[in-house]
Design a protein around this motif. Sequence first.
Motif, PDB file in Angstrom:
ATOM      1  N   GLY A  55       0.821  -1.205   0.000  1.00 19.52           N
ATOM      2  CA  GLY A  55       0.000   0.000   0.000  1.00 19.52           C
ATOM      3  C   GLY A  55       0.849   1.246   0.000  1.00 19.52           C
ATOM      4  N   ASP A  56       0.292   2.318  -0.519  1.00 23.10           N
ATOM      5  CA  ASP A  56       0.922   3.631  -0.557  1.00 23.10           C
ATOM      6  C   ASP A  56       2.367   3.579  -1.056  1.00 23.10           C
ATOM      7  OD1 ASP A  56       0.873   6.377  -0.378  1.00 23.10           O
ATOM      8  OD2 ASP A  56       1.446   6.418   1.726  1.00 23.10           O
ATOM      9  N   GLY A  57       2.587   2.810  -2.093  1.00 14.44           N
ATOM     10  CA  GLY A  57       3.906   2.765  -2.708  1.00 14.44           C
ATOM     11  C   GLY A  57       4.915   1.881  -2.017  1.00 14.44           C
ATOM     12  N   VAL A  58       4.455   1.029  -1.095  1.00 15.81           N
ATOM     13  CA  VAL A  58       5.367   0.130  -0.385  1.00 15.81           C
ATOM     14  C   VAL A  58       4.866  -1.300  -0.528  1.00 15.81           C
ATOM     15  CG1 VAL A  58       6.308  -0.526   1.872  1.00 15.81           C
ATOM     16  CG2 VAL A  58       6.057   1.884   1.285  1.00 15.81           C
ATOM     17  N   LEU A  59       5.797  -2.204  -0.796  1.00 12.33           N
ATOM     18  CA  LEU A  59       5.501  -3.632  -0.892  1.00 12.33           C
ATOM     19  C   LEU A  59       6.503  -4.378  -0.024  1.00 12.33           C
ATOM     20  CD1 LEU A  59       4.004  -6.013  -2.390  1.00 12.33           C
ATOM     21  CD2 LEU A  59       5.895  -5.949  -4.025  1.00 12.33           C
ATOM     22  N   VAL A  60       6.003  -5.289   0.809  1.00  8.72           N
ATOM     23  CA  VAL A  60       6.871  -6.157   1.608  1.00  8.72           C
ATOM     24  C   VAL A  60       6.481  -7.589   1.299  1.00  8.72           C
ATOM     25  CG1 VAL A  60       7.576  -6.877   3.925  1.00  8.72           C
ATOM     26  CG2 VAL A  60       7.074  -4.461   3.470  1.00  8.72           C
ATOM     27  N   ILE A  61       7.482  -8.399   0.921  1.00  8.09           N
ATOM     28  CA  ILE A  61       7.239  -9.815   0.654  1.00  8.09           C
ATOM     29  C   ILE A  61       8.150 -10.660   1.531  1.00  8.09           C
ATOM     30  CG2 ILE A  61       6.517  -9.394  -1.716  1.00  8.09           C
ATOM     31  CD1 ILE A  61       9.243 -10.787  -2.477  1.00  8.09           C
ATOM     32  N   GLY A  62       7.730 -11.902   1.747  1.00 10.08           N
ATOM     33  CA  GLY A  62       8.520 -12.821   2.544  1.00 10.08           C
ATOM     34  C   GLY A  62       8.615 -14.169   1.877  1.00 10.08           C
ATOM     35  N   VAL A  63       9.720 -14.845   2.119  1.00 15.40           N
ATOM     36  CA  VAL A  63       9.926 -16.220   1.686  1.00 15.40           C
ATOM     37  C   VAL A  63      10.288 -17.012   2.931  1.00 15.40           C
ATOM     38  CG1 VAL A  63      11.348 -17.797   0.331  1.00 15.40           C
ATOM     39  CG2 VAL A  63      10.681 -15.590  -0.642  1.00 15.40           C
ATOM     40  N   ALA A  64       9.426 -17.957   3.286  1.00 14.23           N
ATOM     41  CA  ALA A  64       9.663 -18.799   4.459  1.00 14.23           C
ATOM     42  C   ALA A  64      10.263 -20.114   3.995  1.00 14.23           C
ATOM     43  CB  ALA A  64       8.357 -19.043   5.214  1.00 14.23           C
ATOM     44  N   ALA A  65      11.514 -20.331   4.332  1.00 12.03           N
ATOM     45  CA  ALA A  65      12.208 -21.576   3.996  1.00 12.03           C
ATOM     46  C   ALA A  65      13.521 -21.610   4.755  1.00 12.03           C
ATOM     47  CB  ALA A  65      12.476 -21.657   2.500  1.00 12.03           C
ATOM     48  N   VAL A  66      13.863 -22.765   5.262  1.00 11.54           N
ATOM     49  CA  VAL A  66      15.154 -22.939   5.918  1.00 11.54           C
ATOM     50  C   VAL A  66      16.148 -23.349   4.833  1.00 11.54           C
ATOM     51  CG1 VAL A  66      16.454 -24.206   7.673  1.00 11.54           C
ATOM     52  CG2 VAL A  66      14.061 -23.579   8.085  1.00 11.54           C
ATOM     53  N   LEU A  67      17.000 -22.400   4.475  1.00  7.47           N
ATOM     54  CA  LEU A  67      17.960 -22.590   3.382  1.00  7.47           C
ATOM     55  C   LEU A  67      19.322 -22.052   3.803  1.00  7.47           C
ATOM     56  CD1 LEU A  67      15.743 -21.060   0.550  1.00  7.47           C
ATOM     57  CD2 LEU A  67      16.227 -23.482   0.853  1.00  7.47           C
ATOM     58  N   PRO A  68      20.375 -22.518   3.151  1.00  3.39           N
ATOM     59  CA  PRO A  68      21.674 -21.853   3.360  1.00  3.39           C
ATOM     60  C   PRO A  68      21.539 -20.378   2.976  1.00  3.39           C
ATOM     61  CG  PRO A  68      21.945 -23.905   2.136  1.00  3.39           C
ATOM     62  CD  PRO A  68      20.473 -23.651   2.225  1.00  3.39           C
ATOM     63  N   ARG A  69      22.275 -19.509   3.651  1.00  2.00           N
ATOM     64  CA  ARG A  69      22.132 -18.053   3.458  1.00  2.00           C
ATOM     65  C   ARG A  69      22.261 -17.637   1.988  1.00  2.00           C
ATOM     66  NH1 ARG A  69      21.480 -13.773   6.650  1.00  2.00           N
ATOM     67  NH2 ARG A  69      22.331 -11.786   6.011  1.00  2.00           N
ATOM     68  N   THR A  70      23.199 -18.195   1.255  1.00  2.00           N
ATOM     69  CA  THR A  70      23.377 -17.825  -0.145  1.00  2.00           C
ATOM     70  C   THR A  70      22.126 -18.149  -0.956  1.00  2.00           C
ATOM     71  OG1 THR A  70      25.755 -18.188   0.012  1.00  2.00           O
ATOM     72  CG2 THR A  70      24.813 -18.171  -2.191  1.00  2.00           C
ATOM     73  N   GLU A  71      21.559 -19.315  -0.726  1.00  2.33           N
ATOM     74  CA  GLU A  71      20.347 -19.697  -1.449  1.00  2.33           C
ATOM     75  C   GLU A  71      19.156 -18.847  -1.010  1.00  2.33           C
ATOM     76  OE1 GLU A  71      17.649 -23.641  -2.379  1.00  2.33           O
ATOM     77  OE2 GLU A  71      19.708 -23.910  -1.681  1.00  2.33           O
ATOM     78  N   ALA A  72      19.062 -18.529   0.285  1.00  5.74           N
ATOM     79  CA  ALA A  72      17.982 -17.671   0.778  1.00  5.74           C
ATOM     80  C   ALA A  72      18.066 -16.289   0.128  1.00  5.74           C
ATOM     81  CB  ALA A  72      18.048 -17.548   2.296  1.00  5.74           C
ATOM     82  N   ARG A  73      19.276 -15.760  -0.006  1.00  6.54           N
ATOM     83  CA  ARG A  73      19.468 -14.451  -0.655  1.00  6.54           C
ATOM     84  C   ARG A  73      19.022 -14.504  -2.115  1.00  6.54           C
ATOM     85  NH1 ARG A  73      23.478 -10.718   1.335  1.00  6.54           N
ATOM     86  NH2 ARG A  73      24.094 -10.433  -0.813  1.00  6.54           N
ATOM     87  N   GLN A  74      19.393 -15.547  -2.825  1.00 13.15           N
ATOM     88  CA  GLN A  74      18.990 -15.682  -4.229  1.00 13.15           C
ATOM     89  C   GLN A  74      17.479 -15.807  -4.352  1.00 13.15           C
ATOM     90  OE1 GLN A  74      21.271 -19.103  -5.393  1.00 13.15           O
ATOM     91  NE2 GLN A  74      23.078 -17.893  -5.943  1.00 13.15           N
TER      92      GLN A  74
END
Length: 183
Positions: free
Chosen positions: A9-28
């Motif tokens: 809303g109002d020009g802001v978007l927040v998304i989430g990805v829930a998964a237990v992954l190695p940090r590099t894969e979570a970043r990708q």
Amino acid sequence: MDSTVLCSGDGVLVIGVAAVLPRTEARQRIRAAMRAAAAQWLNLAIDAITLESMPGQPPRLLLAGRAAGLSFSHDEGLSLAAISLHGAVGIDVMRVQEIPDWANLARDYLGPQVAQELAACPAALRPAALAQAWTAREAALKCTGLQLMEWDRAALNCHLQAVETPQNFVAMLATIRGQTRRV
């Protein structure tokens, strides 16, 4: 992509990805999810969304050539991305957990007032209160372009808003005061 829109809303978007992954894969994964969500949100081709990232500098987002605010945060099991069309943005997420050295952490990074409030907080509620205070500080620092640092009394002119997350996590969104009303 297995992402979830947490607020929009109002020009802001927040998304989430829930998964237990190695940090590099979570970043990708959160970067790919952010591009896909932004493309859908703004009705743009995914190729029109560019993420520039250089070590030691905040990531930069270009939407059809126009710069937008961007922030990422990760904790084991949850990654978040925040986009602001109106300028700087900061997001931070933290798992609610007991931290044995919470008093020194609060004193050194959150300041004397927050340290006193946490000391007065019932022990059972302290981990959530600490996570809320920590994510607020970290999100505000990101929003103002500062790295994590010890408490210095500097006023961070940010509007802070809690972001609804899965159980056992706390997240805060920071925008420059006055730039975004409510998401």
